[in-house]
Design an enzyme around this catalytic site. Sequence first.
Site, PDB file in Angstrom:
ATOM      1  N   CYS A  39      -0.358   2.527  -4.357  1.00 50.17           N
ATOM      2  CA  CYS A  39      -1.213   3.665  -4.698  1.00 50.17           C
ATOM      3  C   CYS A  39      -0.397   4.960  -4.635  1.00 50.17           C
ATOM      4  CB  CYS A  39      -2.381   3.760  -3.729  1.00 50.17           C
ATOM      5  SG  CYS A  39      -3.575   2.413  -3.863  1.00 50.17           S
ATOM      6  N   HIS A  88       0.847  -1.186   0.000  1.00 52.42           N
ATOM      7  CA  HIS A  88       0.000   0.000   0.000  1.00 52.42           C
ATOM      8  C   HIS A  88       0.887   1.243   0.000  1.00 52.42           C
ATOM      9  CE1 HIS A  88      -3.741  -2.183   0.805  1.00 52.42           C
ATOM     10  NE2 HIS A  88      -3.010  -2.964   1.572  1.00 52.42           N
TER      11      HIS A  88
END
Length: 493
Positions: A218, A176
Amino acid sequence: MAVHRSLLNKPTWCRVAFWWWMLVMVMRIQGTNGKEQDSVIKLPTQEVDAESDEVGTRWAVLVAGSNGYGNYRHQADVCHAYQLLIKGGVKEENIVVFMYDDIATHELNPRPGVIINNPQGPDVYAGVPKDYTGESVTSHNFFAVLLGDKSKVKGGSGKVINSKPEDRIFVYYSDHGGPGVLGMPNMPYLYAMDFIDVLKKKHASGGYKEMVIYVEACESGSIFEGIMPKDLNIYVTTASNAQENSWGTYCPGMYPPPPPEYITCLGDLYSVAWMEDSESHNLKKESVEQQYQSVKQRTSNFEAYAMGSHVMQYGDANMTAEKLYLYHGFDPATVNFPPHNGRLKSKMEVVNQRDAELLFMWQVYQRSNHLPEKKTDILKQIEEIVKHRKHLDGSVELIGVLLYGPEKASSVLRSVRTTGLPLVDDWTCLKSMVRVYETHCGSLTQYGMKHMRAFANICNSGVSETSMEKACVAACGGYHAGLLHPSNTGYSA
């Protein structure tokens, strides 16, 4: 070519020997008539071309920055990358692996001791070295390993990138992320400017010839946007630009699906794109640029950007003409593979990285019908996750209102800077604002990393730490974060 009739009456071994001799003679004739033609089929043990393989030593650092079975895909990505490099001849002693190592033996893993990264793929876990696992998977250790500084490593195997000026380094990260940050299973997160400073230090020490970095996360473009120098002999690609999500794939209920017994995503779109590309090509023929273009197309989901992302390039663009084998090695089994082909042209169903956690939890809930107590517990966990997400979103929005007023709050917090500018001017300020927020409002979690842009914009607008603290107290007073308080999770900055 005529074949003498008597040859047909010879034993099988004689006929095989004859055709083998003919193949060798054809190859020799090709070689004496100038440059060998690409159309000639080669044996796996033959040289692919005249290009020398004397490239110094290849090194690699592979990082899975998460833990938990719901994040299965990140460790699967990294294990797959390890197997690819080993097949390419990169030595195990020159590959450093960071992974929490909690999914292969997890109770929910339907194939104990096995990790797969593709629905029809092989086990990629076997043989992967456990250099840095559990609590030793930290940004501190990652930086120390990359710098080759054994004295700074805490825990783990102690293996570091002891590279020399003629060596090449490949760095791959999967997890992430958020604007300006990459996740780690142990706090704090990896902050962009800290990473760039380490790269500059590695370059100044003469510790490598060239380096290639692939980042799956991301907003991964924000790690390099506006701060990545072009003169470090480093080339970078990221799964997304500075403001996009990246995507999980091979997920339950989606196409292509994982085997039916799996309740979590097996891979990430950008990651499986580059690895499946490397496995299906002759890397002594395929260039860095060719892979970038292929991965860019596939990660966009063939220009369906609502369910895909923009793969970005940063750093030294002069390196794009180089062949990939310089970093990934060369698997002799691919000797007759083309430098590029039309493999995997179909779109893939994907899930937002941040929503993959809820997809996993929902799968657990749906498959617990025969265990009512467990089902109730899972539903409670889902409700707690959603509740904290709503709190994070609402509290950040309220802080903006308190600082800027209701008319300006949203536009200031969500403002995206012009391409080429860094996320924030003062990275120390960003860390301070994050710590103030988490002290009063609870841990950001992997979901709340998306709000890093809001904190960066608060810094860019000149808000003082004192004003930020007052706003956080007002917005989050009375909220009990419980296990999600940084006293339990650690501060992300």
